[in-house]
Every structure is written in C-alpha cells, then in structure tokens.
Enzyme design. Structure first.
Site, PDB file in Angstrom:
ATOM      1  N   ARG A 246       1.103  -1.235  -0.199  1.00  0.00           N
ATOM      2  CA  ARG A 246       0.094  -0.390  -0.266  1.00  0.00           C
ATOM      3  C   ARG A 246       0.903   1.030  -0.080  1.00  0.00           C
ATOM      4  NH1 ARG A 246      -3.242  -2.629  -1.128  1.00  0.00           N
ATOM      5  NH2 ARG A 246      -5.134  -4.061  -0.418  1.00  0.00           N
ATOM      6  N   GLU A 275      -5.975   6.397  -7.274  1.00  0.00           N
ATOM      7  CA  GLU A 275      -5.833   5.096  -8.126  1.00  0.00           C
ATOM      8  C   GLU A 275      -6.999   5.431  -9.460  1.00  0.00           C
ATOM      9  OE1 GLU A 275      -3.068   1.788  -5.795  1.00  0.00           O
ATOM     10  OE2 GLU A 275      -4.520   1.514  -6.532  1.00  0.00           O
ATOM     11  N   HIS A 294      -0.869  -1.230 -10.589  1.00  0.00           N
ATOM     12  CA  HIS A 294      -1.388  -1.888  -9.222  1.00  0.00           C
ATOM     13  C   HIS A 294      -1.898  -3.284  -9.978  1.00  0.00           C
ATOM     14  CE1 HIS A 294      -3.625  -1.612  -5.541  1.00  0.00           C
ATOM     15  NE2 HIS A 294      -3.290  -3.328  -5.451  1.00  0.00           N
TER      16      HIS A 294
END
Length: 338
Positions: A246, A275, A294
């Site tokens: 994270r 994001e 991601h």
C-alpha cells in the site's frame, strides 16, 4: 436483484468462467472509475448488490446514505479500509468477504525486483529507440556503473512483514542465494527465524543493511506512514525499495524526495495513494522508479479465484443463505427498504 460490478478496468470479468454464476441475474459491469460521492450515488442508485473489485472504490457513510436500495456489498478478497464497516452495519448493508491468494502479488514483487536490479525497463525502452546496451543512469550523482545493474545472489533482501506474501518473497530470495533479513512485529520476526531467516537487530539496521527492501504490511492506522524519510535516507545509494502493498505505508512524498536525493538509488512501486494515477504523476517522471498500475493480483487465476468467491456469496445471499458475512449483526436489525 440489480447487481453492479465496479471498476473492471480491462473488461475482463464478463469473460471469466465464473461469470456464468450471475447469468440468471440482472448484472451490469462498469469498466471506468468515478470517485465523487455524487457520481457514485448516481451510478449505484438502483443497486441491490455491489461487487467491489478489491479496493478500487471507497464506500463511505455519505455514499451509503444515498443508496437506500443497497443490501449487500460483495468484496473480492478481504474487506479493508476502503469500506466503512460501521456505517454499513448502521445502514443495514451486509458485507460478504471473499478469499485471496498470496501467489500473484508475491510473483509480481519478485518480477519487479529482478527487472529493477537488471535495469530491464530502461534497457528495453532504449533498445526500442536504437540504443544498444544503454540503460541510462549516467547522472554524476549516481554510483559508478550504476546503469550496468547487478545480480541478486549474495546480496541482502529485507522484508518488512512476514505474512503470507512476505514469506513467499523471502523463500524466493533464498532460492536466488540472497541473505534474507526480516523486520516487523515480534511474532513476524519469530516466525521468520523459525523458518531459518535472520531478524534485523533494529529498524535502523534493517534499512541500512538491505540491498533490496520490500514492504509486505497491511494498511491500518498503526502502519499508515510507518516508513519515514529518515528511514529511506539510511538506505544505500545502490539499494532498491519495493512497495507492492500500500502506498500509504510510506510517509507522504517521502519516497519521491528520497529518490531525488539518491537514497535509495531505485524504487519499484505497484501502488499509489490515489488510483488510477494521472499521467503526470511525479514518480512516473523519475528514471530511477519503475511504476506498474497496481497489478499485484491482476492475472487470470487470481481473477477466477477472487470473483468466483464473490459471486458465490451473491448467489447465496439472493437464495436467502448469506455466506462469509463480515457484519452478521445487520440481520438482527430492521430490513432495508427497496
């Protein structure tokens, strides 16, 4: 029942084998992301059930208050800080958790480590522009021959957090002949030592000694911003910092500043504070930072695993047999209208 599946960026969900589970229902897939409560409330106003793609959408109390029809949130994987669990319970919305696997994120972590240490993104990009065996990295502030890259064998792999993913990455490092050094809670360090790995003597030593340092912590209030600029400044100018967990584990702007100062010399990140990130994001402009969008869990086997579990929970809920409910107390309160 109206079912809405959010944030399927690659329009992959409807093509999964497990998508057949939802064929009897009115299910709609959205492939783009909206962030504001107003936009989300319009998109979700007719939803009885929402299927969340990991943590791509925030479910806040303010949003829930605008969704009187909503009865179930089916989470792919485990629920995290992106869902206000107490607000869901207060509003009578059940949360069904899914399952996950450490394999895909661990493999991505290792892919980034290998790509970064051998300078593969830079070599590949320069070759496409006609430059043979040129990786860049020739700034005077960089260590000598930094652009050549290096092997992993014999170097120190630091792992902060010895859970399921961290444990796999530690074993990958061992297989490549690295010295594995673990930091984290007392229980994490003890588990690592039981597996034959070394625990760092201190946090300072962990950052100072690691040639590759990889983060594998869950995000919660105690871990938010746990990596500071001071920590990063202790790293070697040849070291690599990796974060596939994270972004918020790192103090705001600390990594950007550290990379500009050359300690560590490299970073590889798969996670960002907001994001999707914008094209001009500062980390994207740095030649000594590899960025991926991601994709730790983004591959076919993981998608089948995650979405099958979520869809099973949806089917069971509609059949009156709710499964894997995080907040079962919602069923003892008054039913939601709609």
């Amino acid at each position: 029942m109206n079912i809405i599946i959010l944030d399927d960026y690659q329009d992959a969900v409807r093509k999964l084998d497990c998508a057949r589970l939802l064929e009897p229902f009115n299910a709609k897939v959205f492939t783009n992301t909206v962030k504001g409560v107003g936009q989300l409330s319009v998109r979700l106003r007719d939803a009885d059930i929402i299927v969340l793609t990991r943590e791509r959408t925030q479910i806040s109390r303010q949003l829930l208050e605008k969704l009187p029809r909503l009865k179930l949130i089916a989470q792919t994987g485990k629920a995290g800080a992106h869902i206000d669990v107490q607000a869901c319970t207060d509003q009578g919305v059940a949360i069904a958790e899914g399952v996950g696997s450490p394999i895909a994120p661990a493999e991505l972590t290792w892919s980034l480590i290998m790509a970064a240490t051998r300078r593969l993104p830079q070599y590949i990009a320069n070759l496409k522009h006609g430059a043979w065996q040129q990786s860049g990295f020739k700034a005077a502030s960089m260590p000598a021959n930094f652009g050549l890259g290096s092997v992993l064998h014999g170097r120190t792999l630091g792992i902060w957090g010895y859970g399921r993913i961290g444990r796999l990455v530690a074993h990958y490092g061992h297989a490549f002949g690295m010295q594995v050094l673990v930091w984290g809670s007392e229980s994490s360090r003890q588990k690592a030592q039981a597996d034959g790995f070394a625990a760092a003597e201190s946090r300072e030593a962990f950052f100072t000694e690691s040639d590759v340092l990889s983060m594998h912590l869950r995000l919660h209030e105690a871990t938010r911003g746990i990596v500071t600029a001071q920590d990063l400044a202790r790293m070697k100018p040849t070291a690599l910092f990796v974060n596939t967990s994270r972004a918020e584990l790192v103090e705001a702007d600390a990594l950007l500043g550290a990379l500009n100062r050359g300690r560590p010399g490299l970073a590889a990140v798969d996670v960002f504070e907001s994001e999707p990130i914008l094209q001009g994001h500062a980390l994207l402009r740095l030649e000594n930072c590899i960025c991926t969008p991601h994709i730790g869990y983004v591959e076919q086997d993981s998608y089948e695993l995650y979405f099958r579990a979520a869809f099973d929970n949806v089917v069971n809920f509609v059949a009156g047999q709710p499964s894997n409910i995080l907040n079962p107390e919602v069923f003892s309160g008054p039913a939601r209208a709609g």
